[in-house]
Design a protein around this motif. Structure first.
Motif, PDB file in Angstrom:
ATOM      1  N   ALA A  94       3.752  -3.681  -1.835  1.00 20.50           N
ATOM      2  CA  ALA A  94       3.050  -4.629  -2.708  1.00 20.50           C
ATOM      3  C   ALA A  94       2.873  -4.123  -4.127  1.00 20.50           C
ATOM      4  O   ALA A  94       2.817  -4.922  -5.075  1.00 20.50           O
ATOM      5  CB  ALA A  94       1.681  -4.963  -2.108  1.00 20.50           C
ATOM      6  N   TYR A  95       2.790  -2.805  -4.321  1.00 19.04           N
ATOM      7  CA  TYR A  95       2.378  -2.276  -5.623  1.00 19.04           C
ATOM      8  C   TYR A  95       3.407  -1.375  -6.303  1.00 19.04           C
ATOM      9  O   TYR A  95       3.106  -0.735  -7.308  1.00 19.04           O
ATOM     10  CB  TYR A  95       1.038  -1.540  -5.471  1.00 19.04           C
ATOM     11  CG  TYR A  95      -0.021  -2.411  -4.849  1.00 19.04           C
ATOM     12  CD1 TYR A  95      -0.549  -3.481  -5.560  1.00 19.04           C
ATOM     13  CD2 TYR A  95      -0.455  -2.202  -3.539  1.00 19.04           C
ATOM     14  CE1 TYR A  95      -1.506  -4.318  -4.983  1.00 19.04           C
ATOM     15  CE2 TYR A  95      -1.404  -3.029  -2.962  1.00 19.04           C
ATOM     16  CZ  TYR A  95      -1.927  -4.083  -3.686  1.00 19.04           C
ATOM     17  OH  TYR A  95      -2.864  -4.917  -3.109  1.00 19.04           O
ATOM     18  N   GLY A  96       4.625  -1.309  -5.761  1.00 14.95           N
ATOM     19  CA  GLY A  96       5.692  -0.588  -6.436  1.00 14.95           C
ATOM     20  C   GLY A  96       5.705   0.900  -6.157  1.00 14.95           C
ATOM     21  O   GLY A  96       5.253   1.358  -5.101  1.00 14.95           O
ATOM     22  N   THR A  97       6.227   1.678  -7.111  1.00 13.66           N
ATOM     23  CA  THR A  97       6.418   3.113  -6.910  1.00 13.66           C
ATOM     24  C   THR A  97       5.936   3.902  -8.125  1.00 13.66           C
ATOM     25  O   THR A  97       5.921   3.393  -9.246  1.00 13.66           O
ATOM     26  CB  THR A  97       7.914   3.447  -6.697  1.00 13.66           C
ATOM     27  OG1 THR A  97       8.662   2.993  -7.837  1.00 13.66           O
ATOM     28  CG2 THR A  97       8.456   2.787  -5.441  1.00 13.66           C
ATOM     29  N   THR A  98       5.545   5.169  -7.872  1.00 13.80           N
ATOM     30  CA  THR A  98       5.158   6.081  -8.949  1.00 13.80           C
ATOM     31  C   THR A  98       5.662   7.485  -8.632  1.00 13.80           C
ATOM     32  O   THR A  98       6.127   7.759  -7.521  1.00 13.80           O
ATOM     33  CB  THR A  98       3.625   6.146  -9.132  1.00 13.80           C
ATOM     34  OG1 THR A  98       3.038   6.617  -7.904  1.00 13.80           O
ATOM     35  CG2 THR A  98       3.047   4.783  -9.488  1.00 13.80           C
ATOM     36  N   GLN A  99       5.543   8.380  -9.623  1.00 12.57           N
ATOM     37  CA  GLN A  99       5.904   9.783  -9.491  1.00 12.57           C
ATOM     38  C   GLN A  99       7.325   9.944  -8.952  1.00 12.57           C
ATOM     39  O   GLN A  99       8.204   9.181  -9.329  1.00 12.57           O
ATOM     40  CB  GLN A  99       4.872  10.508  -8.626  1.00 12.57           C
ATOM     41  CG  GLN A  99       3.471  10.548  -9.236  1.00 12.57           C
ATOM     42  CD  GLN A  99       3.405  11.342 -10.521  1.00 12.57           C
ATOM     43  OE1 GLN A  99       3.302  10.793 -11.599  1.00 12.57           O
ATOM     44  NE2 GLN A  99       3.464  12.645 -10.409  1.00 12.57           N
ATOM     45  N   GLY A 183       1.916  -0.704   2.957  1.00 17.11           N
ATOM     46  CA  GLY A 183       2.376  -1.988   3.478  1.00 17.11           C
ATOM     47  C   GLY A 183       1.961  -3.159   2.607  1.00 17.11           C
ATOM     48  O   GLY A 183       1.653  -3.007   1.425  1.00 17.11           O
ATOM     49  N   SER A 184       1.927  -4.337   3.214  1.00 20.73           N
ATOM     50  CA  SER A 184       1.591  -5.556   2.466  1.00 20.73           C
ATOM     51  C   SER A 184       0.581  -6.421   3.207  1.00 20.73           C
ATOM     52  O   SER A 184       0.508  -7.625   3.001  1.00 20.73           O
ATOM     53  CB  SER A 184       2.868  -6.359   2.176  1.00 20.73           C
ATOM     54  OG  SER A 184       3.570  -6.636   3.382  1.00 20.73           O
ATOM     55  N   THR A 185      -0.212  -5.790   4.052  1.00 17.02           N
ATOM     56  CA  THR A 185      -1.210  -6.532   4.814  1.00 17.02           C
ATOM     57  C   THR A 185      -2.525  -6.605   4.037  1.00 17.02           C
ATOM     58  O   THR A 185      -2.686  -5.972   2.989  1.00 17.02           O
ATOM     59  CB  THR A 185      -1.462  -5.851   6.166  1.00 17.02           C
ATOM     60  OG1 THR A 185      -2.082  -4.568   5.932  1.00 17.02           O
ATOM     61  CG2 THR A 185      -0.167  -5.638   6.939  1.00 17.02           C
ATOM     62  N   SER A 186      -3.455  -7.347   4.591  1.00 19.40           N
ATOM     63  CA  SER A 186      -4.774  -7.431   3.950  1.00 19.40           C
ATOM     64  C   SER A 186      -5.465  -6.072   3.943  1.00 19.40           C
ATOM     65  O   SER A 186      -6.202  -5.744   3.011  1.00 19.40           O
ATOM     66  CB  SER A 186      -5.641  -8.469   4.673  1.00 19.40           C
ATOM     67  OG  SER A 186      -5.797  -8.119   6.049  1.00 19.40           O
ATOM     68  N   ALA A 187      -5.221  -5.252   4.970  1.00 17.03           N
ATOM     69  CA  ALA A 187      -5.813  -3.914   5.014  1.00 17.03           C
ATOM     70  C   ALA A 187      -5.263  -3.047   3.878  1.00 17.03           C
ATOM     71  O   ALA A 187      -6.005  -2.271   3.263  1.00 17.03           O
ATOM     72  CB  ALA A 187      -5.533  -3.248   6.358  1.00 17.03           C
ATOM     73  N   ASP A 188      -3.966  -3.187   3.605  1.00 14.82           N
ATOM     74  CA  ASP A 188      -3.379  -2.442   2.488  1.00 14.82           C
ATOM     75  C   ASP A 188      -3.995  -2.888   1.165  1.00 14.82           C
ATOM     76  O   ASP A 188      -4.293  -2.056   0.294  1.00 14.82           O
ATOM     77  CB  ASP A 188      -1.871  -2.658   2.451  1.00 14.82           C
ATOM     78  CG  ASP A 188      -1.162  -2.019   3.634  1.00 14.82           C
ATOM     79  OD1 ASP A 188      -1.033  -0.794   3.633  1.00 14.82           O
ATOM     80  OD2 ASP A 188      -0.749  -2.746   4.542  1.00 14.82           O
ATOM     81  N   GLN A 189      -4.182  -4.171   1.005  1.00 21.32           N
ATOM     82  CA  GLN A 189      -4.784  -4.696  -0.227  1.00 21.32           C
ATOM     83  C   GLN A 189      -6.213  -4.202  -0.393  1.00 21.32           C
ATOM     84  O   GLN A 189      -6.639  -3.833  -1.499  1.00 21.32           O
ATOM     85  CB  GLN A 189      -4.754  -6.221  -0.222  1.00 21.32           C
ATOM     86  CG  GLN A 189      -5.291  -6.833  -1.505  1.00 21.32           C
ATOM     87  CD  GLN A 189      -5.187  -8.344  -1.522  1.00 21.32           C
ATOM     88  OE1 GLN A 189      -4.661  -8.949  -0.596  1.00 21.32           O
ATOM     89  NE2 GLN A 189      -5.679  -8.959  -2.580  1.00 21.32           N
ATOM     90  N   GLU A 190      -6.971  -4.180   0.705  1.00 20.15           N
ATOM     91  CA  GLU A 190      -8.353  -3.694   0.637  1.00 20.15           C
ATOM     92  C   GLU A 190      -8.383  -2.213   0.251  1.00 20.15           C
ATOM     93  O   GLU A 190      -9.230  -1.784  -0.546  1.00 20.15           O
ATOM     94  CB  GLU A 190      -9.039  -3.915   1.984  1.00 20.15           C
ATOM     95  CG  GLU A 190      -9.323  -5.377   2.298  1.00 20.15           C
ATOM     96  CD  GLU A 190      -9.815  -5.577   3.718  1.00 20.15           C
ATOM     97  OE1 GLU A 190      -9.998  -4.554   4.431  1.00 20.15           O
ATOM     98  OE2 GLU A 190     -10.000  -6.736   4.121  1.00 20.15           O
ATOM     99  N   ALA A 191      -7.473  -1.405   0.821  1.00 16.98           N
ATOM    100  CA  ALA A 191      -7.417   0.019   0.481  1.00 16.98           C
ATOM    101  C   ALA A 191      -7.082   0.201  -0.992  1.00 16.98           C
ATOM    102  O   ALA A 191      -7.673   1.044  -1.686  1.00 16.98           O
ATOM    103  CB  ALA A 191      -6.382   0.728   1.358  1.00 16.98           C
ATOM    104  N   TRP A 192      -6.136  -0.577  -1.485  1.00 15.33           N
ATOM    105  CA  TRP A 192      -5.762  -0.514  -2.902  1.00 15.33           C
ATOM    106  C   TRP A 192      -6.947  -0.870  -3.795  1.00 15.33           C
ATOM    107  O   TRP A 192      -7.232  -0.178  -4.778  1.00 15.33           O
ATOM    108  CB  TRP A 192      -4.595  -1.456  -3.159  1.00 15.33           C
ATOM    109  CG  TRP A 192      -4.228  -1.635  -4.602  1.00 15.33           C
ATOM    110  CD1 TRP A 192      -4.666  -2.607  -5.446  1.00 15.33           C
ATOM    111  CD2 TRP A 192      -3.350  -0.807  -5.374  1.00 15.33           C
ATOM    112  NE1 TRP A 192      -4.116  -2.456  -6.691  1.00 15.33           N
ATOM    113  CE2 TRP A 192      -3.309  -1.364  -6.684  1.00 15.33           C
ATOM    114  CE3 TRP A 192      -2.597   0.324  -5.098  1.00 15.33           C
ATOM    115  CZ2 TRP A 192      -2.528  -0.804  -7.698  1.00 15.33           C
ATOM    116  CZ3 TRP A 192      -1.829   0.879  -6.113  1.00 15.33           C
ATOM    117  CH2 TRP A 192      -1.803   0.323  -7.393  1.00 15.33           C
TER     118      TRP A 192
END
Length: 486
Positions: A94-99, A183-192
């Motif tokens: 959902a949020y791409g890549t870094t580093q 991932g791209s679940t609601s749990a991933d969004q909440e963690a982000w």
């Protein structure tokens, strides 16, 4: 054929030509923009349709690929995610890549042309190569020592092998688990969302992306510049530094943190050992802005493209300022600001006889079968000092550890050179000081280049004694011990 038939045929040909032109425009000229349009999910589906290549520390993968039952077949997984987050970054659906996950993305997902056997056949057959692997230069023991030493404090560590520029440790605290939002679940969004709103900013890479006033650790650069310019020829001889030293063009004296500095004519050696602001500020002004700026730039300051391959924030030493500001900059204050990476380069350059190596985070890139795609080689960044001047600065740094403010960095059976720093910041210097320490170490009796140089900054601590010697030096000591095998 009738006129009507010819006209109908011509019209149909024009329609076909228009359709071909439109198809060509879409498939050729707009292909890239359409492929990378945020509304186009095809590439993301393809990206996570197969396992991603791994990032390795030593021979051990610190990443993985986790099968899912969602729209994307796999998501990224991390072993010891918080330990290596400052190096790996994250790869999120959902949020791409870094580093490294970002800079080496093409290789990791298998689209890098170097992974294929025959590019034309791969393109025609639409064959997708397995993702390649990225081997880092990290020393796991040093990385663990850095994270353990920082603990719950806000801070960072950068450790370098001086002779090669290989980065041995890169730590930032507080850290985060990049797998928690892979991932791209609601749990991933909440963690982000939790990480984004955390006031401690765990996703800020303090080793690479945050600059701090380096305080008295910058006096190593000032001493090097004064010696290289001939302003000081004998570090043990008295200087012409007055006391009190009034900042040029002002009525404000440059104060010291210890009464041991409060007398005129202090030698450079004594001033470094006691960390005398007045002497080093005076010597910076005597050396001059051009020579001071040039020496700072030899160590990585003012370079906006210090890629390794990740790009750090730009460390700064102003090239336009008056003499009062130059005096303050010469003791690591005013607008002088540095990442821990660049301050580690300062220590490493001195340790390596004056030659600063380009920092290097990746050792090699390989195919999934282990075949090497690219092997990184050490590269000289700048020749900052002659070996003779570097030797003089090394002696100044060992004196700091043996009989000065850096005693907490001593290691039995090793020679350690270092410099403490306690940097003021905030309105009227009201912020909690930043505690710094830079150092290098080698086994006693060795004539080889020290195998490790390190920079530590503790940016926020509830300790009673907030100083580089008390907070940062013990962390540097533990990292250097890990590299030395002690």
């Amino acid at each position: 054929m009738s006129v009507t038939g010819r006209r109908a045929g011509t019209f149909c040909l024009l329609l076909v030509a228009a359709l071909c032109a439109q198809a060509t425009r879409v498939q050729v000229f707009e292909a890239r923009s359409l492929n990378h349009n945020s509304a186009n999910q095809r590439l993301t589906v393809e990206r996570y349709a197969r396992p991603r290549g791994d990032i390795l520390v030593g021979d051990v993968a610190v990443t993985g690929s986790v099968p899912t039952r969602g729209r994307y077949a796999y998501k990224r997984g991390y072993t010891d995610g918080p330990l290596f987050a400052a190096v790996t970054g994250f790869a999120s659906q959902a949020y791409g890549t870094t580093q490294l996950e970002g800079t080496e993305d093409d290789l990791l997902i298998g689209t890098d042309p170097r992974l294929g056997g025959w590019a034309v056949w791969d393109a025609v057959s639409r064959r997708q190569n397995p993702g390649g692997n990225v081997s880092t230069t990290l020393n796991r023991a040093a990385q663990e020592a850095a994270m353990r030493g920082l603990g719950a404090q806000k801070g960072a560590v950068a450790a370098i092998e001086p002779a090669t520029g290989r980065i041995l440790a890169l730590a930032s605290t507080p850290s985060y688990d990049p797998g928690s939002f892979a991932g791209s679940t609601s749990a991933d969004q909440e963690a982000w969302n939790r990480l984004q709103t955390d006031p401690d900013q765990p996703m800020l890479n303090r080793a690479l992306r945050q600059t701090y006033p380096p305080g008295s650790t910058f006096k190593v650069v000032t001493a090097a510049a004064a010696l290289a310019a001939g302003v000081v020829t004998d570090p043990a001889a008295p200087t012409t530094a007055p006391f009190p030293y009034v900042l040029p063009g002002t009525t404000t004296p440059l104060v010291n943190d210890t009464a041991a500095c409060d007398r005129p004519g202090q030698s450079l050696s004594a001033a470094m050992t006691a960390s005398c602001n007045s002497v080093l500020g005076y010597l910076g002004v005597r050396t001059g802005l051009d020579a001071m700026a040039a020496m700072a730039e030899n160590f990585g300051f003012n370079d906006p493209k210090l890629d390794m391959p990740v790009r750090p924030a730009r460390s700064t030493f102003d090239t336009r300022m008056d003499q009062a500001q130059l005096a303050l900059s010469s003791i690591g204050q005013f607008d002088t600001a540095a990442t821990p990476l660049v301050m580690a380069m300062v220590a490493a350059g001195v340790a390596n006889g004056g030659t600063v190596m380009r920092p290097q985070l990746v050792d090699k890139l390989t195919r999934s079968d282990g075949a090497v795609v690219r092997l990184m080689k050490p590269a000289v960044y700048r020749r900052a000092l002659t070996p003779a001047v570097a030797g003089q600065v090394q002696k100044l740094m060992t004196d700091v550890v043996e009989s000065g403010t850096g005693g907490n960095a001593r290691i039995a059976g090793a020679v350690v050179g270092g410099k403490t720093g306690t940097a003021q910041h905030g309105v009227d210097n009201s912020g909690t000081p930043y505690a710094w320490f830079i150092a290098w170490a080698k086994p006693a009796g060795s004539d080889a280049v020290p195998p490790v140089a390190v920079a530590v900054v503790v940016a926020d601590s509830d300790a009673t004694d907030v100083s580089g010697g008390a907070l940062a030096a013990p962390i540097a000591r533990s990292v250097m011990r890990a590299v030395l095998g002690r």
